[in-house]
Design an enzyme around this catalytic site. Structure first.
Site, PDB file in Angstrom:
ATOM      1  N   ASP A  67      -1.215   2.742   4.170  1.00 56.67           N
ATOM      2  CA  ASP A  67      -2.219   3.286   5.069  1.00 56.67           C
ATOM      3  C   ASP A  67      -3.517   3.424   4.254  1.00 56.67           C
ATOM      4  OD1 ASP A  67      -3.374   4.887   7.213  1.00 56.67           O
ATOM      5  OD2 ASP A  67      -3.001   6.602   5.877  1.00 56.67           O
ATOM      6  N   ASP A  83      -6.859   5.605   5.227  1.00 63.21           N
ATOM      7  CA  ASP A  83      -7.493   6.934   5.235  1.00 63.21           C
ATOM      8  C   ASP A  83      -6.443   8.028   5.056  1.00 63.21           C
ATOM      9  OD1 ASP A  83      -9.825   5.478   5.801  1.00 63.21           O
ATOM     10  OD2 ASP A  83      -9.492   5.653   7.965  1.00 63.21           O
TER      11      ASP A  83
HETATM   12 MG   LIG Z   1      -3.802   8.208   7.136  1.00 64.87          MG
END
Ligand SMILES: [Mg+2]
Ligand SMILES: [Zn+2]
Length: 186
Positions: A9, A11
């Site tokens: 992932d 962010d």
């Molecule tokens: Mg995230």
């Protein structure tokens, strides 16, 4: 032969989750990110970002902003000897009730399937690391081993989404991944 990948992932996993980051100024690398990614690069593992970027679908920014931010991120990592091999993102906003309207928004697995096809990746040999249950659910649905970062509260309240491993951050996640495949960091 199809190869092993580590899906990340973006962010909240590599950089701080500041909420719909759109500009280079929003890009704050989390401590240890570059070193952790470099350790994966050095082991010859493909490192692939899979990210929900619904800011596009919500009209907050466009594809160009996301592409530029990803380029900036890779420049910042390369300055520290690390790199992301490929970026995939879902640009769609979910429905009002939060349910995805596409197959590419995590917890959907559309982007994992695309990466597997385009980059010859064996999902069952691969790993997914993220800070949300949608990351864990998506990774588990496509046969990856999963690592949840931090997030005690999420972990306690959603036992059916048990990840294979839970650690505070990306550095410890990479140590666990390397131990799983019998490698030591260089
Ligand atoms: Mg995230
Ligand atoms: Zn989508």
């Amino acid at each position: 032969m199809n190869s092993r990948a580590v899906f990340l992932d973006r962010d909240g996993t590599i950089n701080e989750d500041v909420g719909y980051p759109a500009n280079a100024g929003d890009l704050i690398l989390l401590p240890g990110s570059a070193g952790a990614i470099r350790a994966l690069n050095q082991q010859g593992l493909k490192v692939i970002v899979i990210s929900n970027q619904s800011g596009i679908g919500r009209g907050l920014f466009g594809h160009a902003e996301v592409d530029n931010l990803n380029l900036d991120l890779n420049e910042r990592l390369k300055a520290q000897g690390a790199w992301i091999d490929a970026f995939y993102y879902c640009p769609h906003a979910p429905a009002a009730d939060g349910e995805p309207v596409c197959d590419c928004r995590k917890p959907g697995t559309g982007l994992f399937d695309r990466a597997a096809d385009e980059l010859a990746i064996e999902l069952r040999l691969s790993f997914m690391v993220g800070d949300k249950l949608s990351d864990i659910s998506a990774g588990a649905s496509c046969g990856c081993r999963t690592v949840l970062l931090g997030n005690d509260e999420l972990f306690e309240t959603a036992p059916r989404y048990r990840p294979d491993c839970r650690v505070p951050g990306l550095t410890a996640a990479v140590e666990w991944i390397l131990s799983q495949i019998g490698k030591k960091p260089d």
